[in-house]
Design an enzyme around this catalytic site. Structure first.
Site, PDB file in Angstrom:
ATOM      1  N   HIS A 203      79.922  59.366  51.373  1.00 50.37           N
ATOM      2  CA  HIS A 203      78.943  58.281  50.409  1.00 50.37           C
ATOM      3  C   HIS A 203      78.388  59.042  51.759  1.00 50.37           C
ATOM      4  O   HIS A 203      77.126  59.117  52.334  1.00 50.37           O
ATOM      5  CB  HIS A 203      79.044  57.442  49.896  1.00 50.37           C
ATOM      6  CG  HIS A 203      77.171  56.554  50.171  1.00 50.37           C
ATOM      7  ND1 HIS A 203      76.751  57.283  48.937  1.00 50.37           N
ATOM      8  CD2 HIS A 203      76.495  56.328  51.074  1.00 50.37           C
ATOM      9  CE1 HIS A 203      75.060  56.901  49.449  1.00 50.37           C
ATOM     10  NE2 HIS A 203      75.368  55.933  50.319  1.00 50.37           N
TER      11      HIS A 203
ATOM     12  N   SER B  53      75.635  75.497  61.993  1.00 56.68           N
ATOM     13  CA  SER B  53      74.144  75.088  60.862  1.00 56.68           C
ATOM     14  C   SER B  53      73.208  74.489  61.022  1.00 56.68           C
ATOM     15  O   SER B  53      72.152  75.017  62.068  1.00 56.68           O
ATOM     16  CB  SER B  53      74.229  74.737  59.244  1.00 56.68           C
ATOM     17  OG  SER B  53      73.351  74.521  58.726  1.00 56.68           O
ATOM     18  N   SER B  54      73.009  73.049  61.584  1.00 51.48           N
ATOM     19  CA  SER B  54      71.715  72.876  62.466  1.00 51.48           C
ATOM     20  C   SER B  54      72.128  72.932  63.332  1.00 51.48           C
ATOM     21  O   SER B  54      70.102  72.767  64.586  1.00 51.48           O
ATOM     22  CB  SER B  54      72.155  70.712  62.362  1.00 51.48           C
ATOM     23  OG  SER B  54      72.161  70.590  60.974  1.00 51.48           O
TER      24      SER B  54
ATOM     25  N   HIS C 132      72.887  58.305  67.736  1.00 51.23           N
ATOM     26  CA  HIS C 132      71.858  57.599  67.458  1.00 51.23           C
ATOM     27  C   HIS C 132      70.086  58.105  67.317  1.00 51.23           C
ATOM     28  O   HIS C 132      69.427  58.044  66.145  1.00 51.23           O
ATOM     29  CB  HIS C 132      71.282  56.093  68.125  1.00 51.23           C
ATOM     30  CG  HIS C 132      69.913  55.453  67.848  1.00 51.23           C
ATOM     31  ND1 HIS C 132      70.232  54.247  66.949  1.00 51.23           N
ATOM     32  CD2 HIS C 132      68.595  55.832  68.111  1.00 51.23           C
ATOM     33  CE1 HIS C 132      68.732  53.830  66.774  1.00 51.23           C
ATOM     34  NE2 HIS C 132      67.889  54.539  67.831  1.00 51.23           N
TER      35      HIS C 132
ATOM     36  N   TYR D 104      67.086  59.005  63.728  1.00 47.28           N
ATOM     37  CA  TYR D 104      65.699  59.950  64.333  1.00 47.28           C
ATOM     38  C   TYR D 104      65.088  61.141  63.747  1.00 47.28           C
ATOM     39  O   TYR D 104      64.167  61.853  62.705  1.00 47.28           O
ATOM     40  CB  TYR D 104      65.285  59.909  65.444  1.00 47.28           C
ATOM     41  CG  TYR D 104      65.299  58.689  66.436  1.00 47.28           C
ATOM     42  CD1 TYR D 104      64.407  57.226  65.826  1.00 47.28           C
ATOM     43  CD2 TYR D 104      65.957  57.854  66.996  1.00 47.28           C
ATOM     44  CE1 TYR D 104      64.301  56.105  65.612  1.00 47.28           C
ATOM     45  CE2 TYR D 104      65.652  56.900  67.647  1.00 47.28           C
ATOM     46  CZ  TYR D 104      65.034  56.025  66.381  1.00 47.28           C
ATOM     47  OH  TYR D 104      65.270  54.258  67.098  1.00 47.28           O
TER      48      TYR D 104
ATOM     49  N   LYS E 161      52.960  54.260  65.397  1.00 45.28           N
ATOM     50  CA  LYS E 161      52.657  55.053  63.949  1.00 45.28           C
ATOM     51  C   LYS E 161      52.415  53.823  62.469  1.00 45.28           C
ATOM     52  O   LYS E 161      50.860  54.972  61.898  1.00 45.28           O
ATOM     53  CB  LYS E 161      53.823  55.679  63.096  1.00 45.28           C
ATOM     54  CG  LYS E 161      54.374  56.789  64.281  1.00 45.28           C
ATOM     55  CD  LYS E 161      55.211  57.750  63.821  1.00 45.28           C
ATOM     56  CE  LYS E 161      54.986  58.318  63.234  1.00 45.28           C
ATOM     57  NZ  LYS E 161      54.023  59.983  63.722  1.00 45.28           N
TER      58      LYS E 161
ATOM     59  N   ARG F 290      80.534  44.904  56.089  1.00 45.00           N
ATOM     60  CA  ARG F 290      80.646  46.005  55.356  1.00 45.00           C
ATOM     61  C   ARG F 290      82.350  46.666  55.278  1.00 45.00           C
ATOM     62  O   ARG F 290      83.083  45.560  55.732  1.00 45.00           O
ATOM     63  CB  ARG F 290      80.185  46.849  56.043  1.00 45.00           C
ATOM     64  CG  ARG F 290      78.534  46.669  56.493  1.00 45.00           C
ATOM     65  CD  ARG F 290      78.480  47.423  58.243  1.00 45.00           C
ATOM     66  NE  ARG F 290      78.775  49.230  57.662  1.00 45.00           N
ATOM     67  CZ  ARG F 290      78.696  50.247  58.362  1.00 45.00           C
ATOM     68  NH1 ARG F 290      78.378  49.796  59.532  1.00 45.00           N
ATOM     69  NH2 ARG F 290      78.289  51.086  58.444  1.00 45.00           N
TER      70      ARG F 290
END
Lengths: 321, 275, 538
Positions: C76, C175-176, C260, C264, C338, C457
């Protein structure tokens, strides 16, 4: 307004099969990697056909190196994937070279290509940051790790000193020094080729490039000799083998990936050489060549870092030979 | 005003002290931190509540602002938009004010961090090893107490305490500074006891350390759960700690790690022994 | 620039196969990315729905064992991050609108653009294969979490399932990286005349910062994946094996150095889209444009030096923790800039609450909620109680599942007419919004309580004390599912009814270049480059 004349200098490309085929090649290559290194099926003998193709290929290689065991085909998918990728690379590169010759690479497109190459080299640099980070962690903090808890590990003794500074590293002043000189020399020959090309001395450019490629191949060859030597020494107490300890792992993977990049650089230069022989490149416009040269210099710099840290500074205390 | 005061007071009570009763394990439907049994957890709870009021204030401030803006400047009430796009004072303010708030927050935060992490002079040591999938406890200071494995109890035996209760709990004395050494034999695990405010990863090839000191009068059984993914039975390796009086602990040690008589119950914070 | 018509008789469109498989057109590739993102979203959503059903009461109901649950949880995470959010925000909207917004006819490297796309299905196929091949002794698939910590991903998962994941992630990573090179080059080199960096729309800024994060973070992930790969080989390396002098925690450092910035990477483009939507529907230019742009740059830069706040409980040195605590808190400052700039943009505006604006307002509110719990977690001392509990799950779902995903839907409804040429049905869209908004809040808000109360978790089963809030949370999953149903219904309805959208269906507030083109834009836009006036007041 659409359909009217194009009034900008950007390069719009008609549909191309290569990206899609690259994806297909990547899929075959990926399957091949998993088959070769991990194996899709276990070697149980229940279905010989499937096992011949899909069982771990690395095992076969190892057993054939040590002289026992029969050959099997766990490497075939990987090979097909690599050949597929090579074919796509050939086709794609050919298209780009043709477009360049046709004048599609206007000044603004040329600047774009430069940006692209700089970004590509930046990401390659970050890739090596990962490997150096690992290496420095192992080299600098081995004592912390060794004193943590020797008592809970089965092989506590080997663990405690396996990362002592420079455990039996490779002697920097033999083959590695040679390789350093070879790479530095190849840096000068590629610059020679570049200047010759700029002054339209095509013969000089061809020779300079040929020598660069030859030096690249010699470098790779010497590196393989070094690995082979370490392979033979691996059981006689020599610690710098990939599967013997973390130091060996870091040494092999960092130099190995550098070697892999030398290979890519050599192919890149070779493609430029072929284009040169076929009459490609002009004195004022030869970005393909410059990109290859940039890449080659990058590979060179990475080697200097490897030589300084992996071979010299962290290997001061104990040298193998 | 009185009404407002009453509401805020009861709200605060509701938010800060939800569990009045038995709270050395998760509370039924609980929505706040478990009750503190150690000084570290007390400080942690204090800092949490302090930061909570700050972030609640910020959230409410933004919410109210948004609500007001949506009301006052909707197309219906304000058909023509202004053209203002700059206000240096405002921009400086909303950079400086958050910095000040963060500075106010960072001081107690650092204090807690160093209080938690700087190991005091401890009076005894226990060693915890995470296995797949149970915990192993050893008492290096008490060589006559053999190390033992604490397995989770199945549902039939554990009843309501399923996934918390084990067949052998870690026994420690109250009011004693205890150093915990934590390691693992294979996968990563994490030794976590919410009421003590400790959570430390068990890493193969490394010994981590932390400490706790159960406050006087807080004898009882405390529960924690493995808090780092460790495979198929990650959910099923609970931690059970029995905190006993110093005298009981001495006699437990003297008996090579056994209570002389069967434990009947450990309700009400102290152990009731059968004669 | 008004009057760029849509000339449909000779658009230079190739035939079906060449158009969609061999594409070199940024808009077609963007569409492919969006379709791919929707498909992955459905797969990832299915996985999470099954988890929520499992957790709706104590006991193990659906899954065979904890491993099967862990496989679902791991996949997931990976699918939602690498195959839903990233393709949608960067590949989909980035491809569609960055070239148009900066006034360029296409991306800098159209062919490489298509390579970026086609590596993704390859990667997804690898991940899906891994479901069905042996993972560990407990069953098929890889159950080591999306973070893939060794030893659970090396000695703990001997089967080929995890090797497929490594290959898949390497493909997605390349790809990225190619995408990032493409975006950086496009934005730096192909801006229309007069479009200086300081006049560039904020979405283009956000994608530029994102592309740099991708370029610098992903290679480190690639290196650490290779380390896992060779560590797994019999007789291979021992980077993370303590018996060979390696260190399992080193992987966590390498991973979070990528991980990390990755968060973003997911949220910055959403920031960009929300800025446009807020400005459009307030009929006001963005307040404090430069502050907004450089806040994103600051977030990107600081994002590289805070990685170990994911590792407060691994046994790091206390001074290191203190540094990461302080550095992490710093991020709250540009983020606050922001938030307040969005509020100030709306202040004095003439706000119409169209569907994209509803998503944007919800985004701001929910992102604040997720952001403040991030401030809580940044405090290393408090994090000891909350690390690896459902509080963390709630926190990152508030910023991702509600931040990034609300940003995606915000952009989707904002540009749907522009991309497809059709208008959506407002009622279906509103139903989607409200069900989704209520649903995700019902899912994730109670998870704060679970976390505070100590529920860890990645648990397939839990002590009965946690039942109440888990039930509530699972109930939210039904509501969200209904919301997703309305989303798909909205799509189908819009393509059946084919209500044509005008060039600028949002009116005066929409000022970026895409609104000067027809809907959908011509196959190749800007054959004559647009010229940006010099007296713009930014």
């Amino acid at each position: 307004m659409a359909g009217h004349a194009v009034e900008h200098d950007y390069h719009l490309i008609p549909p191309s099969p290569w990206p899609f085929l690259s994806g297909c090649a990547a899929l075959v290559w990926g399957l091949g990697m998993v088959t070769f290194f991990a194996g899709l099926v276990d070697r149980t003998g229940s279905s010989p056909m499937a096992e011949w193709f899909f069982a771990n290929g690395l095992d076969t290689l190892k057993s054939s190196l040590t002289g026992d065991g029969s050959l099997s085909g766990g490497w075939i998918i990987l090979l097909v994937g690599c050949l597929f990728a090579a074919y796509v690379m050939y086709g794609w590169w050919k298209d780009v070279a043709a477009e360049s010759a046709a004048g599609d690479h206007t000044p603004v497109v040329d600047i774009g290509l430069r940006y692209g190459m700089i970004m590509f080299i930046m990401q390659e640099a970050m890739f090596f940051v990962g490997w150096f980070w690992m290496f420095f962690e192992l080299g600098l903090f081995h004592k912390v790790r060794a004193t943590w808890n020797p008592d809970i590990l089965e092989n506590a003794a080997g663990y405690a000193d396996s990362m002592a500074p420079g455990v039996t590293s490779v002697d920097a002043w033999h083959l590695p020094l040679m390789n350093t000189l070879i790479l530095l020399l190849s840096g000068t020959t590629v610059t020679w080729a570049h200047h010759a090309l700029m002054h339209n001395d095509r013969k000089g450019a061809k020779w300079g490039l040929f020598l660069t490629i030859a030096l690249g191949i010699i470098f790779t060859w010497l590196q393989l000799i070094e690995y082979a030597e370490l392979f033979h020494l691996r059981e006689s107490g020599h610690e710098a083998w990939i599967g013997n300890n973390a130091y060996g792992s870091a040494f092999f993977m960092a130099t190995g990936f550098h070697g892999f990049h030398v290979l890519i650089g050599t192919i890149f230069l070779f493609v430029c050489w072929v284009r040169l022989l076929k009459g490609g490149f002009k004195p004022e416009k030869h970005f393909g060549f410059e990109a290859a040269a940039w890449y080659w210099h990058f590979v060179d710099v990475v080697w200097l870092f490897l030589f300084a840290f992996v071979y010299i500074i962290f290997a001061m205390n104990g040298v193998a030979h | 005003m009185r009404l407002v005061h009453n509401i805020t007071a009861s709200l605060a009570l509701l938010l800060i002290m939800p569990g009045i009763a038995f709270a050395n394990k998760p509370t039924d439907g609980g929505y706040w931190l478990q009750d503190a049994a150690t000084p570290v957890m007390e400080e942690l709870t204090k800092l949490h509540n302090f930061v909570f009021w700050i972030i609640l204030g910020i959230t409410l401030f933004v919410m109210v602002m948004m609500g007001w803006i949506m009301f006052r400047f909707s197309a219906k009430r304000n058909p023509t938009a202004s053209k203002t796009t700059h206000h240096v004072g405002l921009e400086v303010a909303w950079t400086i004010v958050p910095i000040i708030i963060l500075l106010v927050m960072v001081v107690p935060s650092m204090r807690l961090l160093y209080f938690q992490d700087a190991l005091p002079e401890t009076e005894m040591t226990i060693k915890v090893t995470g296995n797949t999938w149970n915990w192993e406890y050893a008492y290096p200071d008490h060589p006559n107490v053999e190390s033992f494995i604490s397995n989770p109890l199945e549902k039939e035996d554990a009843g309501d305490l399923y996934l918390l209760k084990t067949d052998a709990s870690l026994v420690v004395p109250v009011d004693t500074k205890i150093k915990v050494l934590i390691t693992s034999s294979n996968n990563l695990h994490s030794f976590a006891v919410p009421a003590f405010g400790i959570k430390m990863d068990a890493v193969p090839g490394r010994i981590n350390e932390t400490w706790f000191e159960v406050n006087p009068g807080k004898e009882g059984t405390y529960f924690g759960q493995c808090s780092e993914l460790c495979g198929v039975n990650h959910y099923k390796m609970p931690i059970e700690i029995e905190v006993v009086s110093k005298e009981d602990f001495q006699s437990w040690v003297a008996n090579d790690g056994a209570f002389t008589t069967a434990v009947v119950s450990y309700d009400n914070g102290s152990i009731v022994l059968q004669d | 620039m008004a009057g760029i018509g849509y000339d449909d008789h000779d658009d230079g469109k190739p035939g079906f196969f060449a158009r969609w498989f061999y594409s070199t057109n940024h808009k077609d590739i963007g569409t492919l990315y969006l379709i791919f993102g929707i498909i992955s979203g459905i797969i990832g959503g299915y996985l999470s729905f099954m988890m929520r059903m499992e957790l709706s009461e104590p006991g193990i109901q659906i899954f065979e064992n904890g491993h099967a649950y862990n496989v679902f949880a791991s996949m997931h995470g990976l699918i939602m991050i690498f195959f839903m959010v990233m393709p949608a925000v960067i590949g989909g909207f980035g491809n569609w609108f960055v070239p148009i917004m900066i006034g360029a006819p296409d991306m800098a490297f159209p062919r490489m653009n298509n390579l970026s796309f086609w590596l993704l299905p390859v990667a997804l196929i690898c991940l899906l294969i891994s479901f069905f091949v042996p993972g560990s002794a407990s069953g098929n698939g890889f159950g080591g979490g999306w973070v893939m910590y060794p030893p659970l991903s090396t000695s703990g998962a001997p089967g080929p399932a995890f090797d497929f994941i490594i290959i898949g992630l390497l493909a997605a990573g390349f790809s990225s990286i190619f995408g990032a090179i493409n975006f950086i080059t496009t934005i730096l080199n192909m801006r229309a005349p007069g479009m200086t960096m300081h006049k560039m729309p904020l979405f283009a800024w956000s994608v530029l910062v994102t592309a740099f994060l991708l370029l610098l973070a992903l290679p480190v992930l690639a290196a650490s994946l290779f380390m896992l790969f060779t560590d797994r080989i019999d007789g291979g390396t021992g980077f993370f094996d303590p018996a060979m002098g390696g260190d399992p925690e080193m992987f966590q450092h390498l991973f979070w150095f990528f991980g990390h910035p990755e968060v973003y990477i997911m949220i910055l483009p959403a920031f960009g889209m929300v800025s446009h939507v807020v400005s459009t529907f307030s009929k006001k230019p963005i307040f404090g444009y430069l502050g907004m742009a450089y806040a994103m740059v600051a977030i990107g830069v600081v994002g590289f030096v805070v990685w170990a706040h994911h590792m407060y409980t691994v046994g790091m040195d206390v001074d290191l923790k203190a540094y990461f605590l302080a550095a992490t808190l710093v991020i709250a400052v540009p983020t606050g800039v922001k938030i307040f700039s969005w509020l100030a943009t709306m202040w004095g505006g003439s706000i119409s609450f169209s569907i994209p604006m509803q998503w944007a307002l919800a985004f701001i509110f929910l992102f604040v909620l997720g952001g403040v719990t991030g401030v809580m977690l940044a405090n290393a001392g408090v994090d000891v109680a909350l690390h690896d509990t459902y509080y963390v799950v709630a926190h990152f779902h508030y910023v991702l599942s509600m931040g990034a995903v609300f940003g995606i839907f915000c952009g989707f409804y904002y540009w749907f007419g522009k991309m497809s040429g059709y208008l959506y049905n407002k009622w279906l869209a509103a139903a989607h919004f409200w069900l989704f908004f209520i649903g995700v809040n019902v899912i994730f808000f109670p998870q704060h309580f679970l976390g505070l109360n100590g529920m860890p978790r990645r648990y397939v089963d839990y002590p009965q004390e946690f039942e109440l809030w888990n039930q509530v949370s699972s109930f939210g999953a039904y509501i969200t599912l209904a919301g997703v149903g309305f989303f798909l219904l909205m799509l189908v309805e819009a393509f059946i009814r084919k209500r044509p959208a005008g060039a600028n269906y949002w009116g005066d507030g929409a000022t970026t270049l895409e609104w000067t083109l027809s809907s959908p834009p011509p196959y190749h836009q800007f054959n004559t480059l647009p010229r940006i006036e010099q007296n713009d007041e930014h």
